[in-house]
Design an enzyme around this catalytic site. Sequence first.
Site, PDB file in Angstrom:
ATOM      1  N   HIS A  72       0.830  -1.198   0.000  1.00  0.00           N
ATOM      2  CA  HIS A  72       0.000   0.000   0.000  1.00  0.00           C
ATOM      3  C   HIS A  72       0.875   1.262   0.000  1.00  0.00           C
ATOM      4  O   HIS A  72       0.606   2.220  -0.729  1.00  0.00           O
ATOM      5  CB  HIS A  72      -0.924  -0.045   1.221  1.00  0.00           C
ATOM      6  CG  HIS A  72      -1.816   1.145   1.348  1.00  0.00           C
ATOM      7  ND1 HIS A  72      -2.208   1.635   2.559  1.00  0.00           N
ATOM      8  CD2 HIS A  72      -2.395   1.941   0.420  1.00  0.00           C
ATOM      9  CE1 HIS A  72      -2.984   2.689   2.378  1.00  0.00           C
ATOM     10  NE2 HIS A  72      -3.124   2.898   1.092  1.00  0.00           N
ATOM     11  N   GLU A  75       2.196   1.896  -3.335  1.00  0.00           N
ATOM     12  CA  GLU A  75       1.152   2.493  -4.186  1.00  0.00           C
ATOM     13  C   GLU A  75       1.138   4.026  -4.022  1.00  0.00           C
ATOM     14  O   GLU A  75       1.030   4.769  -4.990  1.00  0.00           O
ATOM     15  CB  GLU A  75      -0.212   1.900  -3.803  1.00  0.00           C
ATOM     16  CG  GLU A  75      -1.409   2.589  -4.460  1.00  0.00           C
ATOM     17  CD  GLU A  75      -2.532   2.884  -3.475  1.00  0.00           C
ATOM     18  OE1 GLU A  75      -2.835   4.080  -3.269  1.00  0.00           O
ATOM     19  OE2 GLU A  75      -3.080   1.923  -2.869  1.00  0.00           O
ATOM     20  N   HIS A  76       1.282   4.487  -2.786  1.00  0.00           N
ATOM     21  CA  HIS A  76       1.297   5.941  -2.546  1.00  0.00           C
ATOM     22  C   HIS A  76       2.568   6.588  -3.079  1.00  0.00           C
ATOM     23  O   HIS A  76       2.541   7.664  -3.657  1.00  0.00           O
ATOM     24  CB  HIS A  76       1.204   6.226  -1.046  1.00  0.00           C
ATOM     25  CG  HIS A  76      -0.200   6.216  -0.526  1.00  0.00           C
ATOM     26  ND1 HIS A  76      -0.819   7.355  -0.082  1.00  0.00           N
ATOM     27  CD2 HIS A  76      -1.103   5.222  -0.388  1.00  0.00           C
ATOM     28  CE1 HIS A  76      -2.048   7.064   0.323  1.00  0.00           C
ATOM     29  NE2 HIS A  76      -2.237   5.766   0.144  1.00  0.00           N
ATOM     30  N   GLU A 179      -4.978   7.500   6.713  1.00  0.00           N
ATOM     31  CA  GLU A 179      -5.977   6.620   6.104  1.00  0.00           C
ATOM     32  C   GLU A 179      -6.325   5.496   7.087  1.00  0.00           C
ATOM     33  O   GLU A 179      -7.487   5.154   7.284  1.00  0.00           O
ATOM     34  CB  GLU A 179      -5.364   6.043   4.829  1.00  0.00           C
ATOM     35  CG  GLU A 179      -6.348   5.498   3.835  1.00  0.00           C
ATOM     36  CD  GLU A 179      -5.627   5.009   2.580  1.00  0.00           C
ATOM     37  OE1 GLU A 179      -4.606   5.612   2.180  1.00  0.00           O
ATOM     38  OE2 GLU A 179      -6.079   4.007   2.010  1.00  0.00           O
TER      39      GLU A 179
HETATM   40 ZN   LIG Z   1      -4.067   4.719   0.343  1.00  0.00          ZN
END
Ligand SMILES: [Zn+2]
Length: 1104
Positions: A72, A75-76, A179
């Site tokens: 994750h 991904e950022h 998040e």
């Molecule tokens: Zn995210």
Amino acid sequence: MSETLARGIAPRQRIEDLERPALDDRSYRIITLPNQLEVLLIHDAQTDKASAALDVNVGSFSDAEDMPGIAHAVEHLLFMGTDKYPKENAYNQYLTSHSGHSNAYTASTSTNYYFELAASSSSSANKKAAETSPTHEQLPAVKEESPLWGGLDRFGQFFISPLFLEDTLDRELKAVDSENKKNLQSDTWRLHQLNKALSNPNHPYCHFSTGSYQTLHDEPIARGVKIRDAFMNFHSKHYSANRMKLVVLGREKLDTLEEWVEEIFSQVPNKDLPRQRWDDVSIYTENELLTQTFAKPVFQSRSLDFSFLYRDEEEYYESHPSRYLSHLIGHEGPGSILSFIKAKGWANGLAAGGSSLCPGSGLFNISVKLTEDGLVHYKEVTKIIFQYIAMVREQPPQKWVVDEQIRMSEVDFRFKQKSPPSRTTSALAAVMQKPYNRKMLLSGPAVIRKFDAERISQAMTYLRPDNFRLNVVSQDFPGGWDQKEKWYGTEYKSEKIPEDFLAEIREAFENPTRPAELHFPHKNQFIPNRLEVEKKEIKEPAKTPKIIRNDEGVRLWYKKDDQFWVPKANVNIIFRTPIPHLTARTAIMSALYRDLVSDALVEYSYDADISGLIYEFNSYAPGLTMSVEGYNDKLHVLLEKVLIQIRDLEIAEERFKIIHERMTRNLHNADFAQPFHQVGTYSRYLKTEKGFLSDQLENELKDVTAADVQKFYPQILAQCHIEILAHGNLRKEEALQITDLVEKTMKPKRLPPAQWPIRRNLILPPGSNFIYERQLKDPANVNHCIEYMLFLGTGTDHSLRAKILLIAQMTDEPAFNQLRTIEQLGYVVFSGASITSTWAGYRILIQSEKDCRYLEGRIEHFLTTFEKMLEDMTEDEFEGHKKAVINKRLEKLKNLAEEGNRFWNHIFSDVYDFLSNDEDVKHLTPLTKSDLKTCFAHYLSPSSPHRAKLSVHLIAQAKPKEPTPEEKKTTAIAQFTTILTAEKITPNDAALKSRIDAISDTDTTVAIASAISAHLTEDLKLEKEVVDKVLDEAKAALGLADVGKVAEPEVLENGDVESVVKGGNGTTPVIIKDVHAWKAGLQMSTGGRPVKDLGEYVEGAAKL
Ligand SMILES: [Zn+2]
């Protein structure tokens, strides 16, 4: 193979004959680039948006054990600069300037990235372009002029040469952390993670996939890990062209798209990595099977969940065997599990379905929403489920059941309408990772092609009493939770299912005697047969419906579909009357009535529902509404049944008790939702004269009885005005017949127009600066929330609307950049227009751990800064923004339902402003920068004495954990670096670090601010003006901002709004204490009324 090839494209295999819906006018081509990247190209001559999506076959299942969330985080971070476009926000700026946006998500075995932007750069602002259909619009001769090309080139670089810019690292990890924090109080996330945590520790399913600052930063650093290297290693280990699937959708020809994709994406490195599989490890071993878990949710909710160890069915997509089981077990009609346990008062809902978690593993889940009484009887519910499963297993797979499913899946696919470009590309890129025959890429996930008795028989063998786990979710049963899940802190208790309970389950499963209430469903009468569409070529689709009947009792709007050509229709009805919304008590009784009607229809409407025919029944301030939508063949059958139920509802005590309890729980839960979900209720409450908050409704709900509702509801329908929209594949006579049916069934006394409810809102006078404060009820929540609203005028004033829309567009990126990226106030930051028929405003919403008064100051400061940005904005930029808004207004309708909703909203609002988008465009086109500056200075600028502001402050009870001085220092350095990057100032890391390290004060934060100040003036030797700006931003991020701080509010005890507004000139905020008195001190807006004489809409004119 296609014959004509553009020059420069290599010969290769091209698959183009994909199975597609009957109305699909897109063309498709699948190719594989030399680096083994598989690509699907989609040409759509009609689209106004272009899009691309790339799916990489790696996700959280590949996370390192000791760095949960790394997939994750990558991904950022992937989006933080590339060799070719090193500026970190180059991509987003480019998208914003072409009416675009982007997003990404990380799943278990996939990471999916996508963007969408305008399909053409030609300005539709120019009236000619707006009128010509896009098919004839010239495509740019050079690729550099196509927004899509520029988007693809920027997007592609992320997969070719990402930089993982060092100075963005900390900020993005903070975004990941934020998040995660946002999810911490969400039961969906909490319970999902608990299930994962209790699965086989050797299967990657057990991972914590979001990640946090702790798992991605603090802990690895403490272990001596160089985290940036770790992210880059993950990327180089798992990202490879052969693991990627790319989908590109645009207006350009397939050959052109192919050429572009080849030029850019051939450069993505290929490492020939294998497809990820997990074959040798099971999600549950005997350690995890046959356990029961009791979990305590945050919300008041109760459920009973079963997970059966199942199989991965990716390869069986032609028969989709698990759908046989989910269809029967999840059925809601007569004979079903739900019907039986609902009749006993034990359940409100049930869902069942198989899921392939990854290649090699799958689960079959059943989830029951329990009533209070159902919780007491959860063991009986369990036994009934096993009795039903045994009954299904006793019979060989039933061909007629699958035939119904085949028929419906084919009809649905045949008439599937286009979904928006980025949804299309993102979903298809994910689908391409699966082993579908390439010609079935579109149809494979949807269509059941054959009845495969053998595979269904195998599937059934997984559902047995020695192959499952169960979960009971409840806030108060059984108590004594003795464990806490590691990542979310969910309290739970887990143990082996007691042998005596297991024995009862086995007995229920094996005993051939079962309750007669459980049986296979009846044949479905709602499967549509008539699918003909009368298609007539027309020049231009009509933009408004017509009135084909208008008398004292009824007004009927009608439009026969003239652009989507599907055998579907929608009918919307309003029974107009003020009664449902007279008081909080009538409002809550109307809501109970609505829920009781739906509850009584569940069994009946289920078959319709699975046959693509749905209804809705609702209660609003201007009356009751109902709608029926879907395949038009059997639409009238459902419509009549719903009307009769609405008219003749007999309320049974037991059902009332259940619905009453559920509503009490929902109202209670609303106060525990995320603050930014709650704030809208308060804003609406303050903007209108009459509105009811959940505690007011809850108070009335307490003593409402079944007899009260039974006595009350006929009064709503006794007298009302009926207005109907009939739209879609319906002939005029059918629309008139439907209207007759409604009238004859309901037979209301007519309500004269003089008594129709009028929609109005309160007007905030110039000089208003009001704050409404409210403490949030969740004692564990640490997030505050502010909604900051500016009132400009009425929503039907198109000249004003145009300006607000443009301001919203211009502030979109800067507000996010300033308030979220630079000042890091919180994960949730929205800004934009808020427009209804009676209110035209602008708003900013922030959810943050910082307090609301502080946020108020930051918002004002942003508005002041933006005024300067607007001043400095070039004409080109200004025109770019204008174009973006105009394109948005002129976006094409995607499907019949969207058109129907648009019509209905205009009718329901009493304004009938069907051409509102075109009107907006007309007013946007001539706007100049100076118009906007004047508007901003008058209505939005905090220095204006004329503006009218109201903000809602939702205040958290709990405080976040105070960071240690060392944590404060690390964070401060990271935040400061972000600011310098945004301001394009070259940092001097060593000098800063030594100043910060030297701090030993007790009040670390203040000392950090002075260190930064000294660093700016002495080490970086910046000019005073720059120092002030950067220092202010740094202080803002530290929570110490003094610039833009708002004055201490005064308190308005009474309703003397006028004197406050006159005396204060808007600079001193005033706190509203007595809402009723405050509202009484305000004036009302004009009401919602038709923008033009409705006579003009009457078919064949002069009938009125
Ligand atoms: Zn995210």
